[in-house]
Design a protein around this motif. Structure first.
Motif, mmCIF file in Angstrom:
data_model
loop_
_atom_site.group_PDB
_atom_site.id
_atom_site.type_symbol
_atom_site.label_atom_id
_atom_site.label_comp_id
_atom_site.label_asym_id
_atom_site.label_seq_id
_atom_site.Cartn_x
_atom_site.Cartn_y
_atom_site.Cartn_z
ATOM 1 N N THR A 223 45.651 -38.379 22.709
ATOM 2 C CA THR A 223 45.572 -39.241 21.525
ATOM 3 C C THR A 223 46.161 -38.564 20.285
ATOM 4 O OG1 THR A 223 43.322 -38.425 21.078
ATOM 5 C CG2 THR A 223 43.538 -40.439 22.389
ATOM 6 N N ASP A 224 46.939 -37.510 20.467
ATOM 7 C CA ASP A 224 47.500 -36.780 19.329
ATOM 8 C C ASP A 224 48.387 -37.706 18.494
ATOM 9 O OD1 ASP A 224 48.090 -34.791 17.599
ATOM 10 O OD2 ASP A 224 49.320 -33.611 18.968
ATOM 11 N N PHE A 225 48.259 -37.574 17.195
ATOM 12 C CA PHE A 225 49.041 -38.409 16.294
ATOM 13 C C PHE A 225 49.672 -37.601 15.154
ATOM 14 C CE2 PHE A 225 49.310 -40.846 12.346
ATOM 15 C CZ PHE A 225 50.133 -41.890 12.718
ATOM 16 N N GLN A 226 48.855 -36.786 14.492
ATOM 17 C CA GLN A 226 49.306 -36.132 13.268
ATOM 18 C C GLN A 226 50.485 -35.191 13.489
ATOM 19 O OE1 GLN A 226 46.103 -34.854 10.432
ATOM 20 N NE2 GLN A 226 44.752 -35.386 12.122
ATOM 21 N N LEU A 227 50.411 -34.353 14.523
ATOM 22 C CA LEU A 227 51.503 -33.407 14.774
ATOM 23 C C LEU A 227 52.827 -34.136 14.988
ATOM 24 C CD1 LEU A 227 50.005 -30.620 17.086
ATOM 25 C CD2 LEU A 227 50.934 -30.327 14.796
ATOM 26 N N ILE A 228 52.790 -35.142 15.839
ATOM 27 C CA ILE A 228 54.017 -35.878 16.155
ATOM 28 C C ILE A 228 54.537 -36.619 14.936
ATOM 29 C CG2 ILE A 228 55.041 -37.629 17.645
ATOM 30 C CD1 ILE A 228 54.214 -35.132 19.125
ATOM 31 N N TYR A 229 53.641 -37.277 14.221
ATOM 32 C CA TYR A 229 54.081 -38.110 13.099
ATOM 33 C C TYR A 229 54.683 -37.270 11.977
ATOM 34 C CZ TYR A 229 54.124 -41.964 9.787
ATOM 35 O OH TYR A 229 54.530 -42.921 8.902
ATOM 36 N N VAL A 230 54.108 -36.105 11.713
ATOM 37 C CA VAL A 230 54.611 -35.267 10.626
ATOM 38 C C VAL A 230 55.895 -34.555 11.028
ATOM 39 C CG1 VAL A 230 54.113 -33.278 9.151
ATOM 40 C CG2 VAL A 230 52.327 -34.971 9.615
ATOM 41 N N ILE A 231 55.969 -34.060 12.266
ATOM 42 C CA ILE A 231 57.112 -33.234 12.668
ATOM 43 C C ILE A 231 58.331 -34.082 13.006
ATOM 44 C CG2 ILE A 231 57.958 -31.570 14.375
ATOM 45 C CD1 ILE A 231 55.143 -30.495 14.624
ATOM 46 N N THR A 232 58.167 -35.137 13.803
ATOM 47 C CA THR A 232 59.343 -35.857 14.311
ATOM 48 C C THR A 232 59.340 -37.349 14.020
ATOM 49 O OG1 THR A 232 58.329 -36.324 16.470
ATOM 50 C CG2 THR A 232 59.517 -34.224 16.226
ATOM 51 N N ARG A 233 58.188 -37.929 13.650
ATOM 52 C CA ARG A 233 58.083 -39.395 13.496
ATOM 53 C C ARG A 233 58.460 -40.122 14.789
ATOM 54 N NH1 ARG A 233 56.645 -38.045 8.809
ATOM 55 N NH2 ARG A 233 56.772 -39.351 6.943
ATOM 56 N N GLY A 234 58.364 -39.453 15.919
ATOM 57 C CA GLY A 234 58.718 -40.068 17.197
ATOM 58 C C GLY A 234 60.148 -39.845 17.633
ATOM 59 N N GLY A 235 60.983 -39.301 16.788
ATOM 60 C CA GLY A 235 62.394 -39.076 17.130
ATOM 61 C C GLY A 235 62.609 -37.761 17.836
ATOM 62 N N PRO A 236 63.847 -37.470 18.227
ATOM 63 C CA PRO A 236 65.035 -38.323 18.087
ATOM 64 C C PRO A 236 65.123 -39.331 19.239
ATOM 65 C CG PRO A 236 65.656 -36.236 19.065
ATOM 66 C CD PRO A 236 64.182 -36.137 18.780
ATOM 67 N N LEU A 237 65.599 -40.506 18.945
ATOM 68 C CA LEU A 237 65.781 -41.561 19.953
ATOM 69 C C LEU A 237 64.486 -41.845 20.701
ATOM 70 C CD1 LEU A 237 69.221 -40.388 21.415
ATOM 71 C CD2 LEU A 237 68.813 -42.146 19.670
ATOM 72 N N ASN A 238 63.350 -41.845 19.985
ATOM 73 C CA ASN A 238 62.027 -42.117 20.561
ATOM 74 C C ASN A 238 61.600 -41.084 21.601
ATOM 75 O OD1 ASN A 238 61.736 -44.641 19.102
ATOM 76 N ND2 ASN A 238 63.186 -45.524 20.567
ATOM 77 N N ALA A 239 62.241 -39.920 21.592
ATOM 78 C CA ALA A 239 61.984 -38.913 22.629
ATOM 79 C C ALA A 239 60.615 -38.273 22.505
ATOM 80 C CB ALA A 239 63.062 -37.832 22.594
ATOM 81 N N THR A 240 60.001 -38.330 21.327
ATOM 82 C CA THR A 240 58.676 -37.726 21.155
ATOM 83 C C THR A 240 57.614 -38.755 20.780
ATOM 84 O OG1 THR A 240 59.170 -37.188 18.840
ATOM 85 C CG2 THR A 240 59.633 -35.492 20.477
ATOM 86 N N HIS A 241 57.957 -40.017 20.885
ATOM 87 C CA HIS A 241 56.953 -41.049 20.612
ATOM 88 C C HIS A 241 55.858 -40.980 21.673
ATOM 89 C CE1 HIS A 241 57.101 -43.633 17.248
ATOM 90 N NE2 HIS A 241 58.308 -44.106 17.442
ATOM 91 N N LEU A 242 54.612 -40.862 21.234
ATOM 92 C CA LEU A 242 53.469 -40.998 22.115
ATOM 93 C C LEU A 242 52.897 -42.410 21.961
ATOM 94 C CD1 LEU A 242 51.646 -37.582 21.527
ATOM 95 C CD2 LEU A 242 53.530 -38.109 23.072
ATOM 96 N N MET A 243 51.953 -42.747 22.823
ATOM 97 C CA MET A 243 51.353 -44.074 22.737
ATOM 98 C C MET A 243 50.697 -44.291 21.374
ATOM 99 S SD MET A 243 51.925 -45.562 25.692
ATOM 100 C CE MET A 243 50.673 -46.810 26.003
ATOM 101 N N ALA A 244 50.056 -43.248 20.837
ATOM 102 C CA ALA A 244 49.375 -43.383 19.546
ATOM 103 C C ALA A 244 50.369 -43.617 18.418
ATOM 104 C CB ALA A 244 48.529 -42.141 19.275
ATOM 105 N N THR A 245 51.444 -42.848 18.387
ATOM 106 C CA THR A 245 52.421 -43.004 17.307
ATOM 107 C C THR A 245 53.190 -44.323 17.436
ATOM 108 O OG1 THR A 245 54.068 -41.743 18.577
ATOM 109 C CG2 THR A 245 52.696 -40.522 17.019
ATOM 110 N N LEU A 246 53.465 -44.745 18.671
ATOM 111 C CA LEU A 246 54.160 -46.022 18.860
ATOM 112 C C LEU A 246 53.282 -47.182 18.436
ATOM 113 C CD1 LEU A 246 56.700 -47.464 19.878
ATOM 114 C CD2 LEU A 246 55.649 -47.549 22.151
ATOM 115 N N ALA A 247 51.977 -47.096 18.759
ATOM 116 C CA ALA A 247 51.054 -48.153 18.341
ATOM 117 C C ALA A 247 51.014 -48.255 16.822
ATOM 118 C CB ALA A 247 49.656 -47.872 18.891
#
Length: 300
Positions: free
Chosen positions: A229-253
């Protein structure tokens, strides 16, 4: 009546549990129920929407971005959890030994865990910067590489970069919890096994690991839940990019529901995480059952 309540243990228990129950209903049960409801609607930001049944889930099954986010989440959770377990277990065993400045090292190892997640993410974002990365600078200066590494600009580099950040932050939780479990194991077991001629590896495999299994089951369950359920690390570092390569279910939701305005679709993505989380909880349940068996209790 007040005196009767004071002498009634069951009534007192219910009264003491009432504040916690109210908080759980307000901040856990209600949001969960609302999310489940929204997942079956076409609600948008500013518009309540209507009932559409399973249409959101049918769309997500064929959505390539959602499929990629599911793969990223499973890959991210599996790799990070395995690395955190082995590194945490190694650190716990080291800190359980009689070494100098043991208390100091135990305090230092907690620093990554107590630092706010957003600050950790910003620090890693700077470390991974394509132009000012301290890692790339050090490798260039030592002659190991001849150009800076684009940590966050290519899909697989970005995946492993955020995994490294998650491992750095999560290892202290695993290490300290397993260390607490190691300290509950009586030294007499090791003394008896040493008299029987057991090697250190045999002591670990036949004494330490079986007695530590209930703690491992619990700590790894929490570790997997936090990672999945990690959200903060992904959202701050990559915002789900590049090309959605680091989008998790939480960040995509979050992206679909808040940034995109599709509350129903975002809620459906979030609710789709529940079966995986329930599987982790069941794993913890069976781990606790094993603990009852090890203590001589009946395995129910």
């Amino acid at each position: 009546m007040l005196q009767k309540l004071q002498n009634n243990r069951n009534a007192l228990g219910l009264i003491f549990m009432l504040p916690a129950a109210v908080l759980l209903v307000l901040f856990l049960t209600y949001p969960l129920g609302l999310g489940i409801w929204l997942g079956f609607t076409d609600a948008k930001v500013g518009r309540p929407g209507g009932w559409i049944g399973l249409e959101n889930y049918k769309f997500l099954l064929g959505d390539s971005v959602t499929q990629l986010a599911l793969f990223n989440t499973l890959f991210y959770t599996t790799v990070a959890s395995v690395l955190k377990f082995f590194l945490g277990l190694w650190l716990a065993i080291l800190l359980n030994r009689n070494i100098r400045f043991k208390t100091f090292f135990r305090a230092v190892i907690l620093l990554p865990y107590i630092v706010p997640t957003a600050l950790s993410a910003i620090a890693f974002w700077w470390i991974y910067d394509s132009q000012f990365s301290i890692i790339s600078w050090a490798l260039v200066k030592t002659g190991l590489i001849d150009h800076y590494i684009d940590f966050l600009g290519t899909p697989w580099n970005a995946r492993f970069a955020v995994i490294a950040a998650n491992v750095w932050r999560g290892v202290p939780f695993v290490a300290i919890t397993l260390l607490a479990g190691l300290q509950t194991i009586s030294p007499s077991y090791y003394e008896a096994s040493a008299i029987d001629g057991a090697t250190p590896w045999q002591q670990f495999y036949h004494v330490t690991l079986p007695l530590l299994t209930p703690i491992i089951a619990v700590v790894m369950t929490f570790s997997v839940l936090f990672t999945f359920t990690d959200f903060q690390l992904i959202y701050v570092i990559t915002r789900g990019g590049p090309l959605n390569a680091t989008h998790l279910m939480a960040t995509l939701a979050f992206q679909r529901a808040i940034n995109g305005g599709a509350l129903g679709e975002g809620a459906a993505i979030a609710i789709a995480m529940v079966p995986f989380l329930l599987a982790c909880i069941m794993f913890s349940f069976f781990g606790l059952q094993r603990r009852a068996w090890q203590q001589g209790g009946a395995d129910k």
